[in-house]
Design an enzyme around this catalytic site. Structure first.
Site, PDB file in Angstrom:
ATOM      1  N   GLN A  25      42.847  44.750  35.669  1.00 19.86           N
ATOM      2  CA  GLN A  25      41.468  44.609  36.661  1.00 19.86           C
ATOM      3  C   GLN A  25      41.941  44.884  37.933  1.00 19.86           C
ATOM      4  O   GLN A  25      41.129  45.112  38.577  1.00 19.86           O
ATOM      5  CB  GLN A  25      40.945  43.338  36.326  1.00 19.86           C
ATOM      6  CG  GLN A  25      40.303  43.160  34.775  1.00 19.86           C
ATOM      7  CD  GLN A  25      39.874  41.929  34.650  1.00 19.86           C
ATOM      8  OE1 GLN A  25      40.279  41.154  34.181  1.00 19.86           O
ATOM      9  NE2 GLN A  25      38.608  41.644  34.890  1.00 19.86           N
ATOM     10  N   HIS A 126      46.931  40.518  28.668  1.00 18.68           N
ATOM     11  CA  HIS A 126      45.449  40.381  28.938  1.00 18.68           C
ATOM     12  C   HIS A 126      45.070  41.920  28.610  1.00 18.68           C
ATOM     13  O   HIS A 126      44.389  42.425  29.600  1.00 18.68           O
ATOM     14  CB  HIS A 126      45.391  39.991  30.327  1.00 18.68           C
ATOM     15  CG  HIS A 126      44.038  39.534  30.793  1.00 18.68           C
ATOM     16  ND1 HIS A 126      43.997  38.326  31.438  1.00 18.68           N
ATOM     17  CD2 HIS A 126      42.625  40.057  30.723  1.00 18.68           C
ATOM     18  CE1 HIS A 126      42.589  38.166  31.616  1.00 18.68           C
ATOM     19  NE2 HIS A 126      42.166  39.046  31.201  1.00 18.68           N
ATOM     20  N   ASN A 170      45.627  36.089  26.310  1.00 18.38           N
ATOM     21  CA  ASN A 170      44.378  35.774  27.028  1.00 18.38           C
ATOM     22  C   ASN A 170      43.262  36.156  26.183  1.00 18.38           C
ATOM     23  O   ASN A 170      43.000  37.265  25.589  1.00 18.38           O
ATOM     24  CB  ASN A 170      44.038  36.549  28.221  1.00 18.38           C
ATOM     25  CG  ASN A 170      42.714  36.137  29.203  1.00 18.38           C
ATOM     26  OD1 ASN A 170      42.469  35.023  29.634  1.00 18.38           O
ATOM     27  ND2 ASN A 170      41.841  37.163  29.096  1.00 18.38           N
ATOM     28  N   GLU A 171      42.365  35.173  25.874  1.00 22.73           N
ATOM     29  CA  GLU A 171      41.106  35.312  25.195  1.00 22.73           C
ATOM     30  C   GLU A 171      41.283  36.343  23.887  1.00 22.73           C
ATOM     31  O   GLU A 171      40.669  37.351  23.652  1.00 22.73           O
ATOM     32  CB  GLU A 171      40.063  35.882  25.901  1.00 22.73           C
ATOM     33  CG  GLU A 171      39.624  35.151  27.027  1.00 22.73           C
ATOM     34  CD  GLU A 171      38.356  35.294  27.698  1.00 22.73           C
ATOM     35  OE1 GLU A 171      37.666  36.337  27.316  1.00 22.73           O
ATOM     36  OE2 GLU A 171      38.018  34.715  28.781  1.00 22.73           O
ATOM     37  N   GLU A 369      40.387  30.099  33.407  1.00 20.83           N
ATOM     38  CA  GLU A 369      39.474  30.779  34.204  1.00 20.83           C
ATOM     39  C   GLU A 369      38.153  30.049  33.981  1.00 20.83           C
ATOM     40  O   GLU A 369      37.767  29.452  33.186  1.00 20.83           O
ATOM     41  CB  GLU A 369      39.046  32.062  33.393  1.00 20.83           C
ATOM     42  CG  GLU A 369      39.939  33.271  33.246  1.00 20.83           C
ATOM     43  CD  GLU A 369      39.851  34.314  32.651  1.00 20.83           C
ATOM     44  OE1 GLU A 369      38.722  34.686  32.589  1.00 20.83           O
ATOM     45  OE2 GLU A 369      40.726  35.017  32.156  1.00 20.83           O
ATOM     46  N   GLU A 423      35.643  45.000  36.179  1.00 25.40           N
ATOM     47  CA  GLU A 423      35.189  44.054  35.158  1.00 25.40           C
ATOM     48  C   GLU A 423      34.751  44.546  33.842  1.00 25.40           C
ATOM     49  O   GLU A 423      33.726  44.686  33.442  1.00 25.40           O
ATOM     50  CB  GLU A 423      33.899  43.356  35.911  1.00 25.40           C
ATOM     51  CG  GLU A 423      33.206  42.336  34.680  1.00 25.40           C
ATOM     52  CD  GLU A 423      34.399  40.980  34.217  1.00 25.40           C
ATOM     53  OE1 GLU A 423      35.012  40.746  34.839  1.00 25.40           O
ATOM     54  OE2 GLU A 423      33.760  40.989  33.219  1.00 25.40           O
ATOM     55  N   TRP A 424      36.094  45.283  33.044  1.00 26.67           N
ATOM     56  CA  TRP A 424      35.685  45.716  31.685  1.00 26.67           C
ATOM     57  C   TRP A 424      34.658  46.630  31.764  1.00 26.67           C
ATOM     58  O   TRP A 424      34.385  47.462  32.567  1.00 26.67           O
ATOM     59  CB  TRP A 424      36.008  44.770  30.820  1.00 26.67           C
ATOM     60  CG  TRP A 424      37.076  43.763  31.215  1.00 26.67           C
ATOM     61  CD1 TRP A 424      37.024  42.266  31.589  1.00 26.67           C
ATOM     62  CD2 TRP A 424      38.620  44.202  30.964  1.00 26.67           C
ATOM     63  NE1 TRP A 424      38.421  42.045  31.797  1.00 26.67           N
ATOM     64  CE2 TRP A 424      39.191  42.850  31.296  1.00 26.67           C
ATOM     65  CE3 TRP A 424      39.282  45.244  30.691  1.00 26.67           C
ATOM     66  CZ2 TRP A 424      40.673  42.726  31.462  1.00 26.67           C
ATOM     67  CZ3 TRP A 424      40.761  45.191  30.820  1.00 26.67           C
ATOM     68  CH2 TRP A 424      41.390  44.131  31.183  1.00 26.67           C
TER      69      TRP A 424
HETATM   70  C1  PNW Z   1      36.911  37.195  30.441  1.00 26.92           C
HETATM   71  N1  PNW Z   1      31.984  38.955  26.923  1.00 26.92           N
HETATM   72  O1  PNW Z   1      36.417  38.335  30.057  1.00 26.92           O
HETATM   73  C2  PNW Z   1      38.315  37.777  31.055  1.00 26.92           C
HETATM   74  O2  PNW Z   1      39.382  36.978  30.575  1.00 26.92           O
HETATM   75  C3  PNW Z   1      38.380  38.240  32.351  1.00 26.92           C
HETATM   76  O3  PNW Z   1      39.516  39.170  32.219  1.00 26.92           O
HETATM   77  C4  PNW Z   1      36.927  38.559  32.677  1.00 26.92           C
HETATM   78  O4  PNW Z   1      36.992  39.241  34.149  1.00 26.92           O
HETATM   79  C5  PNW Z   1      36.287  37.506  32.910  1.00 26.92           C
HETATM   80  O5  PNW Z   1      36.235  36.765  31.565  1.00 26.92           O
HETATM   81  C6  PNW Z   1      34.791  37.664  33.285  1.00 26.92           C
HETATM   82  O6  PNW Z   1      34.186  38.373  32.353  1.00 26.92           O
HETATM   83  C7  PNW Z   1      35.159  38.317  29.236  1.00 26.92           C
HETATM   84  O7  PNW Z   1      31.316  40.171  27.124  1.00 26.92           O
HETATM   85  C8  PNW Z   1      34.651  39.698  29.266  1.00 26.92           C
HETATM   86  O8  PNW Z   1      31.519  38.157  26.133  1.00 26.92           O
HETATM   87  C9  PNW Z   1      33.519  39.897  28.325  1.00 26.92           C
HETATM   88  C10 PNW Z   1      33.041  38.932  27.704  1.00 26.92           C
HETATM   89  C11 PNW Z   1      33.787  37.575  27.454  1.00 26.92           C
HETATM   90  C12 PNW Z   1      34.886  37.360  28.398  1.00 26.92           C
END
Ligand code: PNW
Length: 461
Positions: A25, A126, A170-171, A369, A423-424
């Site tokens: 990111q 991550h 992470n997640e 986070e 942001e993905w």
């Molecule tokens: C998390 N969803 O990501 C990540 O750990 C971070 O890298 C990210 O920037 C942050 O939360 C904010 O989004 C997610 O779509 C991304 O459900 C998408 C989802 C959930 C978490």
């Protein structure tokens, strides 16, 4: 630099503060110093995968600006900086050859932080899986878990004299379910049964890495989960309760059960029969995962309110609320107010989640986070006046303190994120940063929320 003791798990006497980022990111420089390709380099090139068609090739250019980033963290006066290590910088093809220039970058970053009195904590995965490993089956195959543990040991060997607080994943819910069921994250596949397989291999990789890291030197290894409070709408209806139980199974229990009980429960196996396959879950796997964390990290943004598929008030906009084959489908009810990414603001969800996670795991809990996506509304003298973000953070920090007061062993609160970044699937359209980035020249300008967090850190010191 002068020798310091490695940064270990906070002792819990006070709530320690921090801020976080993730490699893909912020770093950019995706082809420099021998870095290999990751699944996010590939996925972002797929038409329609990212809202604004962008990618992380430049991002915040943090690969060239680690001193400046360390200055920004130090200016906050917080205890911790949570960064992630890009696997393809360290082991460009996923296994085999190690790239020392990649290790040098994180080595310098750690020293920059320590020189400024900031404690480093590293996350090993991550989401930037080396593309060659995806080509060989990704998280659907056991070899990826083994490769992850080998990579973890390479990073550990270089940094463990200074970094003592490690997160493996992470997640993993996002890596497994958004990556292999929803298809909205890399590698962009859509088959629910695959996601359950990925989930098992992610936990296995965590446990393999944790066992070896703990044996190599004293350190505190955990895993960062985006568990969620599940608040069914109309819970008195048995059909809703059943849907909610399925949501809880793949969001929460698939991770906590093996970690805490060394088993997958019956309700989970009904939703995810793949996890009863002895070819997937081999003898000894669950025993290895059992007890494999010294602490658990929580990432929290919003509660999950499931309703029956087809219910009126629901939104399908959020990936949570979509139907994936092989994963329980439900409607996600979202109440006002929401942030700019459409996620409900509800600090009580964090308090409940922390109390419940501490009780369920009997482990120290770190909020790794929490933060909010808000566009820059008011700008005064070039500085973003993000009162909305300040209110969000203030309320969630207070919720964390309430959980502690209720007896939950919560030891840190880490804000997502230092910088406006990639942001993905949302690209650069959603901003969570404490620091604004000018995309034309990467100029970093702290927002009002940065000053708020700095004042909060000062008042606690
Ligand atoms: C998390 N969803 O990501 C990540 O750990 C971070 O890298 C990210 O920037 C942050 O939360 C904010 O989004 C997610 O779509 C991304 O459900 C998408 C989802 C959930 C978490």
């Amino acid at each position: 630099m002068t020798h310091v003791a490695p940064s270990r798990l906070p002792d819990g006497s006070t709530l320690e503060l921090g801020t976080a980022t993730a490699s893909y990111q912020i770093e950019g420089a995706t082809t420099e110093d021998g870095r290999g390709a990751s699944i996010w380099d590939t996925f972002t090139q797929r038409p329609g995968a990212v809202r604004d068609g962008s990618d992380g090739a430049v991002a915040c250019d943090s690969y060239h600006r680690s001193e400046e980033d360390a200055d920004l963290v130090a200016g906050l006066g917080v205890d911790w900086y949570r960064f992630s290590v890009a696997w393809p910088r360290i082991v460009p093809r996923g296994t085999g050859q190690v790239e020392s220039r990649g290790l040098d970058y994180y080595d310098r970053l750690v020293d920059s932080l320590l020189a400024r009195g900031v404690k480093p904590t590293a996350t090993l995965y991550h989401w930037d899986l080396p593309q060659p490993l995806e080509d060989a089956g990704g998280w659907l195959v056991r070899e990826t878990a083994e490769a992850f543990a080998d990579y973890a040991m390479v990073v550990h060997e270089r940094l463990a004299d200074r970094v003592g607080l490690w997160a493996t994943h992470n997640e993993p819910w996002c890596a497994a379910y958004l990556g292999y069921a929803a298809g909205v994250h890399a590698p962009g596949r859509r088959e629910g049964g695959l996601a359950h397989r990925a989930a098992h291999h992610l936990m296995l990789g965590h446990a393999m890495a944790a066992e070896r890291m703990r044996a190599a030197s004293p350190c505190d290894v955990g895993i960062v989960l985006n568990l969620a409070p599940i608040w069914p709408e109309r819970p008195e209806r048995p059909e809703v309760a059943e849907v909610a139980d399925g949501v809880d199974a793949v969001r929460n229990r698939v991770w906590l059960n093996p970690l805490v009980d060394g088993a997958y429960d019956e309700g989970l196996l009904r939703v995810a029969p793949e996890l009863a396959d002895p070819e997937l879950v081999r003898d000894g796997d669950l025993e290895l995962v059992h007890g494999s964390a010294d602490w658990v990290g929580i990432n929290y943004y919003t509660p999950v309110r499931p309703d029956l598929p087809g219910a009126d008030a629901a939104t399908h906009d959020h990936p949570e609320g979509q139907a994936y084959p092989g994963v329980p489908s439900f409607d996600l009810v979202v109440r006002e107010p929401v942030t700019d990414i459409g996620w409900e603001v509800e600090a009580a969800g964090l308090e409940e989640l922390l109390v419940e996670t501490a009780r369920r795991t009997a482990l120290p809990v770190l909020v790794m986070e929490n933060g909010a996506a808000y566009a820059d509304r008011a700008v005064v003298d070039g500085r973003v006046q993000d009162d909305d973000r300040i209110a969000y953070l203030r309320d969630h920090l207070a919720a964390t303190e309430r959980a502690r007061a209720a007896g939950a062993d919560v030891r840190a609160y880490v804000v997502w994120t230092l910088l406006d970044n990639f942001e993905w699937a949302e690209g650069y359209t959603k901003t969570f940063g404490l620091v604004h980035i000018d995309p034309s020249d990467q100029t970093r300008t702290p927002k009002a929320s940065y000053d708020w967090l700095a004042a909060e850190a000062r008042s606690r010191a």
